[in-house]
Design a protein around this motif. Structure first.
Motif, short mmCIF file in Angstrom:
data_model
loop_
_atom_site.label_atom_id
_atom_site.label_comp_id
_atom_site.label_asym_id
_atom_site.label_seq_id
_atom_site.Cartn_x
_atom_site.Cartn_y
_atom_site.Cartn_z
N PHE A 46 -10.11 2.56 27.32
CA PHE A 46 -8.80 2.48 26.65
C PHE A 46 -8.35 1.02 26.53
O PHE A 46 -7.81 0.62 25.51
CB PHE A 46 -7.74 3.32 27.39
N GLU A 47 -8.59 0.23 27.55
CA GLU A 47 -8.22 -1.19 27.48
C GLU A 47 -8.96 -1.89 26.34
O GLU A 47 -8.37 -2.66 25.57
CB GLU A 47 -8.52 -1.89 28.82
N ARG A 48 -10.25 -1.58 26.22
CA ARG A 48 -11.04 -2.19 25.13
C ARG A 48 -10.49 -1.74 23.77
O ARG A 48 -10.30 -2.54 22.87
CB ARG A 48 -12.50 -1.74 25.27
N GLU A 49 -10.23 -0.45 23.65
CA GLU A 49 -9.76 0.09 22.36
C GLU A 49 -8.37 -0.43 22.00
O GLU A 49 -8.08 -0.75 20.85
CB GLU A 49 -9.76 1.63 22.42
N PHE A 50 -7.51 -0.54 23.01
CA PHE A 50 -6.15 -1.01 22.75
C PHE A 50 -6.15 -2.48 22.35
O PHE A 50 -5.45 -2.88 21.42
CB PHE A 50 -5.28 -0.79 24.00
N ALA A 51 -6.96 -3.28 23.04
CA ALA A 51 -7.06 -4.71 22.68
C ALA A 51 -7.54 -4.85 21.24
O ALA A 51 -6.98 -5.62 20.46
CB ALA A 51 -8.00 -5.43 23.64
N ALA A 52 -8.56 -4.08 20.89
CA ALA A 52 -9.09 -4.15 19.53
C ALA A 52 -8.02 -3.74 18.52
O ALA A 52 -7.85 -4.37 17.47
CB ALA A 52 -10.32 -3.24 19.39
N TYR A 53 -7.26 -2.70 18.87
CA TYR A 53 -6.20 -2.24 17.95
C TYR A 53 -5.17 -3.35 17.72
O TYR A 53 -4.72 -3.56 16.60
CB TYR A 53 -5.51 -0.99 18.53
N CYS A 54 -4.80 -4.04 18.80
CA CYS A 54 -3.77 -5.08 18.69
C CYS A 54 -4.31 -6.40 18.14
O CYS A 54 -3.53 -7.31 17.86
CB CYS A 54 -3.12 -5.33 20.05
N GLY A 55 -5.63 -6.51 18.06
CA GLY A 55 -6.21 -7.77 17.58
C GLY A 55 -6.16 -8.85 18.64
O GLY A 55 -6.13 -10.04 18.33
N SER A 56 -6.13 -8.45 19.92
CA SER A 56 -6.17 -9.45 20.98
C SER A 56 -7.51 -9.31 21.72
O SER A 56 -8.18 -8.29 21.59
CB SER A 56 -4.99 -9.29 21.95
N LYS A 57 -7.87 -10.32 22.48
CA LYS A 57 -9.20 -10.29 23.11
C LYS A 57 -9.25 -9.28 24.24
O LYS A 57 -10.24 -8.60 24.44
CB LYS A 57 -9.54 -11.68 23.65
N LEU A 58 -8.15 -9.20 25.02
CA LEU A 58 -8.18 -8.39 26.24
C LEU A 58 -6.91 -7.58 26.41
O LEU A 58 -5.85 -7.98 25.91
CB LEU A 58 -8.34 -9.32 27.45
N ALA A 59 -7.03 -6.48 27.11
CA ALA A 59 -5.85 -5.70 27.48
C ALA A 59 -6.02 -5.25 28.93
O ALA A 59 -7.12 -4.91 29.36
CB ALA A 59 -5.69 -4.50 26.57
N VAL A 60 -4.92 -5.28 29.66
CA VAL A 60 -4.91 -4.83 31.06
C VAL A 60 -3.89 -3.71 31.16
O VAL A 60 -2.72 -3.90 30.82
CB VAL A 60 -4.51 -5.99 32.01
N SER A 61 -4.36 -2.54 31.59
CA SER A 61 -3.44 -1.40 31.69
C SER A 61 -2.69 -1.46 33.01
O SER A 61 -3.22 -1.92 34.02
CB SER A 61 -4.22 -0.10 31.58
N VAL A 62 -1.46 -0.96 32.97
CA VAL A 62 -0.62 -0.91 34.17
C VAL A 62 0.19 0.39 34.17
O VAL A 62 0.08 1.20 33.24
CB VAL A 62 0.34 -2.14 34.26
N ALA A 63 1.01 0.54 35.21
CA ALA A 63 1.69 1.82 35.41
C ALA A 63 2.84 2.08 34.44
O ALA A 63 3.20 3.23 34.18
CB ALA A 63 2.22 1.90 36.85
N ASN A 64 3.44 1.02 33.90
CA ASN A 64 4.56 1.17 32.95
C ASN A 64 4.88 -0.20 32.33
O ASN A 64 4.32 -1.22 32.77
CB ASN A 64 5.80 1.77 33.65
N GLY A 65 5.78 -0.20 31.36
CA GLY A 65 6.10 -1.45 30.66
C GLY A 65 6.84 -2.45 31.52
O GLY A 65 6.71 -3.65 31.34
N THR A 66 7.63 -1.94 32.47
CA THR A 66 8.38 -2.83 33.35
C THR A 66 7.42 -3.60 34.25
O THR A 66 7.55 -4.82 34.41
CB THR A 66 9.36 -2.01 34.22
N CYS A 67 6.44 -2.90 34.81
CA CYS A 67 5.40 -3.58 35.62
C CYS A 67 4.65 -4.58 34.78
O CYS A 67 4.29 -5.66 35.27
CB CYS A 67 4.38 -2.57 36.15
N ALA A 68 4.38 -4.23 33.53
CA ALA A 68 3.65 -5.15 32.65
C ALA A 68 4.39 -6.48 32.57
O ALA A 68 3.81 -7.55 32.79
CB ALA A 68 3.49 -4.52 31.25
N LEU A 69 5.70 -6.40 32.30
CA LEU A 69 6.50 -7.63 32.17
C LEU A 69 6.57 -8.37 33.51
O LEU A 69 6.38 -9.59 33.57
CB LEU A 69 7.92 -7.26 31.72
#
Ligand SMILES: Cc1ncc(COP(=O)(O)O)c(C=O)c1O
Length: 370
Positions: A46-69
Motif C-alpha cells: 500500500f505504501e508503494r501504491e500510495f506513493a505512486a498515486y501521489c507522484g512522490s518517491k516514498l510513503a510511510v503509513s501511520v495510525a492516523n493523520g494526526t500522528c503523521a503530522l
C-alpha cells in the motif's frame, strides 16, 4: 444495513461500502490467512501504491493523520522555542501536532478560498520560524507556488497538511509532492479511507522516510535497538489490505465528486458563495463548503427538510480552550473570523442520487426565497 436518519445524510458509508464489500472481505481474509498483522506485505504494498498515486518517491503509513503530522514535526527536530506558520480554520490536529512538539503554531489569515493567504506569511516570520504548514482545506490545493517561493527564500520547511485532499492537483501536480513531506488522513470521512483510523506521509527523501519508519515503531532501529523514544503508531495490515481495494477506485470517485460539485456550483451560485476552482486547481471536495448568509438558520432549514448539513469547523483553532495560552489576536485574522460564521458543508459523496441533490438545492434556494 440501518436506514439513514436523514433523507439526505451527510455521507452514506454503508451504501458506499456495499459495492465493494466482497472484495474488502476477501482482502481481510487474505490477511487473516497470511498470519502477518503488523508491518507486513499489505502495508509495504500500500505504501508503494500510495506513493505512486501521489507522484512522490516514498510513503510511510501511520495510525492516523494526526500522528503523521506529529511524527513529521518531530523528525524535523521541532521543539520548544520554534514556531510553525499555519492557518486558524483547520481541524485542530493541524495545530495540536505542532504544539505537542513544544513548538508554537502561528496563525496567518486565509483568503476567500479558505486556504492560507500567502500575502500574510512574510509578516508572520520571526527568527524562531522553522516551517510553514499549509492545509489543502476541503480538498482544494493551497497556493503552493507562492508558499514554496517564500519558504525557499526564507529557508523554511514546508509540510503539506493534505489530510482532506488526496488526489487534488495544482497545475497538474498532485498534492503530496510539494514540500519536504505531506500528511494524509485515512479517517472514514476522507475520500480514501480505512475502516477505522489510518494515515500516510509522503516524501521524496529516503533518510527522512526511514526516520519516520522508526518513529512510528517505538523508535526502533532494528528488533533490539531503540534510537530515540517514540510512539507506536503503525497502520494495521487489515486496514492496508482494505485500502488497497479502494485506491484503484479513487479517481473514479473523485470524478463523481467533481461532477456533483459542479451541479451545486451552477445551481446555487446566485444564492450562496460557491467554491469555484481557481486557476490550475483541481479540487477533490472532501467537503463541499458554501458561504451562506444566516448560516445557522439555513442549516436548521436543511435539517428540518431532511438534509444533514454540517459546519467544518464551528470554532477557529485559536478560539479553542486548548489554544488559550497562545494568546492569539483574532483581530489579525479578519477573513477567517468572517468566514467561520458563513461556512456550511452540504452532502456530497459518490452515490448521492439526483433526487437527493435536487432536494438539497431546492431547500437552499427556498431558504433565500428563490
Ligand atoms: C486538515 C486535517 N488535518 C489533520 C487531520 C487529522 O487526521 P486524523 O483524524 O486521521 O488524525 C484531519 C482529519 O480530520 C484534517 O481534516
Amino acid at each position: 444495513m440501518t436506514a439513514p436518519k436523514y433523507a439526505v445524510p451527510y455521507v452514506n458509508l454503508p451504501e458506499q461500502t456495499a459495492a465493494i464489500k466482497r472484495e474488502l472481505l476477501a482482502s481481510v481474509e487474505r490477511v487473516l490467512d497470511g498470519g502477518r498483522y503488523i508491518l507486513g506485505p499489505e502495508v509495504s504494498e500500500f505504501e508503494r501504491e500510495f506513493a505512486a498515486y501521489c507522484g512522490s518517491k516514498l510513503a510511510v503509513s501511520v495510525a492516523n493523520g494526526t500522528c503523521a503530522l506529529h511524527l513529521v514535526f518531530r523528525a524535523l527536530g521541532l521543539g520548544p522555542g520554534d514556531e510553525v506558520i499555519t492557518v486558524p480554520n483547520s481541524f485542530i490536529a493541524s495545530s495540536s501536532s505542532i504544539a505537542l512538539t513544544g513548538a508554537v503554531p502561528v496563525f496567518v489569515d486565509v483568503g476567500e478560498d479558505l486556504n492560507m493567504d500567502p500575502a500574510r506569511i512574510e509578516a508572520a516570520i520571526t527568527p524562531r520560524t522553522k516551517a510553514i504548514l499549509p492545509v489543502h482545506l476541503t480538498g482544494r490545493p493551497a497556493p503552493m507556488t507562492d508558499i514554496l517561493e517564500i519558504a525557499k527564500r526564507r529557508n523554511l520547511f514546508v509540510v503539506e497538511d493534505a489530510a482532506q485532499a488526496v488526489g487534488a492537483t495544482l497545475d497538474g501536480k498532485r498534492v503530496g509532492g510539494f514540500g519536504r513531506a505531506a500528511c494524509f488522513s485515512l479517517h472514514p470521512l476522507k475520500n480514501l479511507h480505512a475502516f477505522g483510523d489510518g494515515g500516510m506521509v509522503t516524501t521524496d527523501d529516503a533518510e527522512f522516510a526511514a526516520q519516520l519508519g522508526r518513529g512510528r515503531n517505538h523508535g526502533l532501529r532494528n528488533r533490539v535497538e531503540c534510537e530515540a523514544w517514540s510512539f507506536n503508531c503503525r497502520l494495521d495490515e487489515i486496514q492496508a489490505a482494505m485500502l488497497r481495494v479502494q485506491l484503484p477506485r479513487l479517481d473514479e470517485q473523485t470524478r463523481e465528486r467533481r461532477r456533483l460539485a459542479k451541479i451545486y456550483n451552477d445551481r446555487l451560485r446566485d444564492v450562496v458563495g460557491v467554491p469555484d476552482e481557481g486557476p490550475g486547481e483541481s479540487c477533490v471536495y472532501q467537503t463541499y463548503v458554501v458561504l451562506a448568509d444566516r448560516r445557522d438558520d439555513l442549516q436548521q432549514h436543511l435539517i428540518a427538510g431532511g438534509v444533514e448539513a454540517l459546519v467544518h469547523y464551528p470554532l477557529l483553532i485559536p478560539e479553542q480552550p486548548a489554544a488559550e495560552s497562545l494568546g492569539c489576536d483574532l483581530g489579525k485574522l479578519p477573513v477567517a473570523v468572517r468566514l467561520v460564521k458563513k461556512i456550511l458543508s452540504l452532502p456530497l459523496y459518490p452515490g448521492l442520487a439526483e433526487p437527493q441533490q435536487n432536494r438539497v438545492i431546492t431547500l437552499v434556494r427556498s431558504f433565500y426565497g428563490r
